[in-house]
Scaffold this active site. Structure first.
Site, PDB file in Angstrom:
ATOM      1  N   THR A  33       0.815  -1.213   0.000  1.00 52.19           N
ATOM      2  CA  THR A  33       0.000   0.000   0.000  1.00 52.19           C
ATOM      3  C   THR A  33       0.853   1.269   0.000  1.00 52.19           C
ATOM      4  O   THR A  33       0.326   2.362  -0.201  1.00 52.19           O
ATOM      5  CB  THR A  33      -0.896   0.054   1.262  1.00 52.19           C
ATOM      6  OG1 THR A  33      -0.055  -0.020   2.415  1.00 52.19           O
ATOM      7  CG2 THR A  33      -1.885  -1.097   1.293  1.00 52.19           C
ATOM      8  N   CYS A  68       0.862   6.638   7.705  1.00 56.95           N
ATOM      9  CA  CYS A  68      -0.555   6.270   7.800  1.00 56.95           C
ATOM     10  C   CYS A  68      -1.325   7.422   8.448  1.00 56.95           C
ATOM     11  O   CYS A  68      -0.901   7.969   9.463  1.00 56.95           O
ATOM     12  CB  CYS A  68      -0.675   5.010   8.650  1.00 56.95           C
ATOM     13  SG  CYS A  68      -2.349   4.590   9.133  1.00 56.95           S
ATOM     14  N   CYS A  71      -2.871   6.271  12.159  1.00 55.16           N
ATOM     15  CA  CYS A  71      -2.097   6.142  13.406  1.00 55.16           C
ATOM     16  C   CYS A  71      -0.985   7.182  13.541  1.00 55.16           C
ATOM     17  O   CYS A  71      -0.303   7.216  14.567  1.00 55.16           O
ATOM     18  CB  CYS A  71      -1.527   4.727  13.535  1.00 55.16           C
ATOM     19  SG  CYS A  71      -0.295   4.331  12.288  1.00 55.16           S
TER      20      CYS A  71
HETATM   21 ZN   LIG Z   1      -1.565   3.029  10.646  1.00 50.80          ZN
END
Ligand SMILES: [Zn+2]
Length: 346
Positions: A33, A68, A71
């Site tokens: 990803t 990300c 998070c």
């Molecule tokens: Zn994450």
């Protein structure tokens, strides 16, 4: 923390446990990803073969990965400081500080800070403040002194509020389970926990259903005649305690009232389960004996399977003779993680 670098296996194990203690020690790059995460990221786990570990966010970025959004792996140290500061502020305050106030003091927006705080503690700041007060009230009650002293010492504004928030918390009584829940009002919510999506439902007598990966439809099937109400103010206070107990099962949850109904033997088994100390396990044979019928090992197994209130009736503490984990209605990952937390005293 550790002197030697972590092995990839240790890092992967921490990722699978979503172990917050490893946040800041490495990041998890997901090559498929192009994203990298902190070890405790709540997002679905990537496949192992797509993962590469990096010591720092900059190394992950040098490899072309992006942080990300869920998070925020770059903010680990800052988040930790902010959460610790907020906890200190909540503990020191007479009245629980407002979310906006806590967030602003640390330079976060309220919504973002709510998310950060919840990720670290399993509770929102408001829920944390409530849990802390209840904890203090309970601790004070077990020492000497009057009930009223204990209530004021815990920071409640008046005794009546304490009784409002804690009344009806004792014992196993039965109602909603009779006759499809006819006549019962059941408040419910689905919440995100570090163990996954969790359904909690309660009558005015106590928690009648706790399960993972279920929603309103499944609840309706169990209580077709009950009046189902999502959320509710009194329910929110109970929900807070339930979530705290699931996030930190070693702290005990005997104070959370239950509303369950089984045969006399099943209820004796459930009671025996509630008496297993956190961090320990029993076999079906031991549960059968504790419930008063050492020969009824299979019936003890079926009582375990018919447990409607996961975690709070800790059927996860039953393993097979010989130490095999046995089964669990919501998957062995959850069972393993609950046992790990209890053994670690989390
Ligand atoms: Zn994450």
């Amino acid at each position: 923390m550790t002197e030697r670098p972590l092995t990839d296996d240790e890092a992967w194990a921490a990722v699978l446990r979503r172990d917050r203690a490893f946040d800041g020690q490495f990041v998890t790059g997901v090559l498929s990803t192009g994203i990298y995460c902190r070890p405790s990221c709540a997002a679905r786990h990537p496949r192992r073969e797509n993962v590469q570990f990096f010591a720092t966010p900059s190394e992950a970025e040098a490899a072309g990965l992006r942080a990300c959004k869920r998070c925020s792996p770059k903010d680990v140290a800052r988040d930790e400081r902010a959460v610790l500061a907020a906890i200190a502020a909540i503990k020191a305050a007479e009245e629980p500080p407002a979310l906006a106030e806590l967030a602003e003091a640390e330079g976060y927006s309220p919504t973002h800070f709510q998310r950060v705080f919840t990720r670290h503690t399993g509770l929102s700041p408001a829920a944390y403040a409530r849990a802390l007060r209840e904890e203090r009230a309970r601790a004070a009650l077990s020492d000497e002194g009057t009930v009223t002293d204990a209530i004021y010492a815990a920071g409640y504004s008046a005794p009546s509020r304490f009784y409002d928030e804690t009344k009806g918390r004792l014992g196993m009584t039965a109602s909603a389970w009779a006759n499809g829940g006819k006549g019962a009002t059941i408040h419910w919510a689905v919440v995100d926990t570090t163990l996954g999506s969790m359904l909690v439902a309660a009558t005015d007598k106590g928690v009648c259903r706790l399960s993972f990966d279920e929603g309103e439809e499944a609840l309706r099937a169990r209580f077709p005649k009950a009046d189902l109400v999502e959320g509710g103010e009194a329910f929110a206070a109970l929900l807070t305690q339930v979530v705290a107990s699931v996030e930190a099962p070693a702290n005990g949850f005997a104070h959370i009232p239950l509303d369950v109904k089984g045969t006399a033997f099943q209820e004796a088994c459930w009671k025996a389960l509630r008496e297993i100390p956190a961090g320990e396990t029993r076999t079906y044979a031991q549960i059968a004996a504790a419930a008063g019928n050492p020969k009824a090992v299979r019936a003890a197994g079926s009582a375990n399977a018919r447990n409607n209130v996961a975690v709070l009736i800790p059927c996860h503490r039953v393993i097979r003779t010989g130490g095999d984990l046995g089964g669990y209605a919501y998957g062995l990952d959850i069972k393993r993680e609950l046992l790990r937390r209890e053994e670690a005293g989390d």
